[in-house]
Write an enzyme that holds these catalytic residues in place. Sequence first.
Site, PDB file in Angstrom:
ATOM      1  N   GLU A   1       7.231  -4.453  -4.012  1.00  0.00           N
ATOM      2  CA  GLU A   1       8.390  -5.274  -3.652  1.00  0.00           C
ATOM      3  C   GLU A   1       8.487  -5.419  -2.134  1.00  0.00           C
ATOM      4  O   GLU A   1       8.225  -4.474  -1.396  1.00  0.00           O
ATOM      5  CB  GLU A   1       9.669  -4.618  -4.173  1.00  0.00           C
TER       6      GLU A   1
ATOM      7  N   CYS B   1      15.287  -0.771  -4.630  1.00  0.00           N
ATOM      8  CA  CYS B   1      13.864  -0.446  -4.473  1.00  0.00           C
ATOM      9  C   CYS B   1      13.225   0.026  -5.783  1.00  0.00           C
ATOM     10  O   CYS B   1      13.648   0.996  -6.377  1.00  0.00           O
ATOM     11  CB  CYS B   1      13.704   0.634  -3.410  1.00  0.00           C
TER      12      CYS B   1
HETATM   13 FE1  SF4 Z   1       9.314   7.521  -2.102  1.00  0.00          FE
HETATM   14 FE2  SF4 Z   1      11.663   8.781  -1.917  1.00  0.00          FE
HETATM   15 FE3  SF4 Z   1      11.246   6.474  -0.576  1.00  0.00          FE
HETATM   16 FE4  SF4 Z   1      11.485   6.488  -3.238  1.00  0.00          FE
HETATM   17  S1  SF4 Z   1      13.091   7.046  -1.744  1.00  0.00           S
HETATM   18  S2  SF4 Z   1       9.956   5.354  -2.069  1.00  0.00           S
HETATM   19  S3  SF4 Z   1      10.459   8.413  -3.808  1.00  0.00           S
HETATM   20  S4  SF4 Z   1      10.198   8.445  -0.260  1.00  0.00           S
END
Ligand code: SF4
Length: 336
Positions: free
Chosen positions: A89, A323
């Site tokens: 994404e 995300c």
């Molecule tokens: Fe990786 Fe944590 Fe970022 Fe998610 S929030 S992409 S698990 S580092």
Amino acid sequence: MRIEHLRQRLRDLGAKPCHEQAILRAWAQARPLDSGRKRADGFLSPRILGALPALGEELQGLARVLSEHPGDDGSARLLVQLADGQSVESVLLPRDGVCVSSQVGCAVGCTFCMTGRDGLIRQLGSAEIVAQVVLARARRFVKKVVFMGMGEPAHNIDNVLEAIDFLGTEGGIGHKNLVFSTVGDHRVFERLPQGRVKPALALSLHTTRAELREQLLPRAPRITPEELVERGEDYARATGYPIQYQWTLLAGINDTDEEIDGIVRLLAGKYAIMNMIPWNSVEGFGFARPEREHAEAIARRLHARGVLTKLRQSAGQDVDGGCGQLRARIVAPRTS
Ligand code: SF4
């Protein structure tokens, strides 16, 4: 593909440094590859000109938009397909920014994050990272690139730093407008100061309690919040850009009075900005999003106690596109 491989291919075609630069700048600006100089100039040799259409197609194939999901706030989430069929994404941000992914999946496994659920699937090459910026530039003006999409940039540091170097030179992006985001890794503090393009730094803190941090970010490098802030402060003073601390607000977990005191203890007087982002609810994760009023009150209290705090929304929330959520909708969860 790495940018260095791309440069080598141009050199193998007989490109001189000025040709290489003109072609790569055209790519970085989402222009046709031969647009750096007019053909009539005789600037590029017939051999190079003959190879550019196929190279242009190959570069376009590095990242293609599978679907676009505009939000109410001027942002738009893009589901991007890579040449091998994997997807990541990217987010077009309001105010001329783009957020790019550096990995398919992520090994850190943050317990509140959809991307971390399936672990790391593969690294992105530096050219695939830049290709996301090119896609964004084909849609709108871009002057800022944040490395906060899928993946932990520190776990793919060679490719991310190569992309940063390229974007800060041929890509024409101001160095402080390139934002390297990490959960904290010693390699970041060693490598970033050595680059000719020094990006701004965002550190995902999420809590001031080391034990809780280990639970929330189970496979992040073991570095205490105190050390993280200390190393961040050194980098901020060395570069002249404040550290952007990231804090995903989870109701009842890290939105407490104890955490507010902890943040003041760590960050008051530091060259820092605290970005608080109420968690983007995802069913089945066992977390809750704090009430808007509560989040606003936390930001006000921190501000009053000397911590510059901004309350932000995760872009794409209104399209259920936090995300990893778009990708999760088209990829079946892995069973192992
Ligand atoms: Fe990786 Fe944590 Fe970022 Fe998610 S929030 S992409 S698990 S580092």
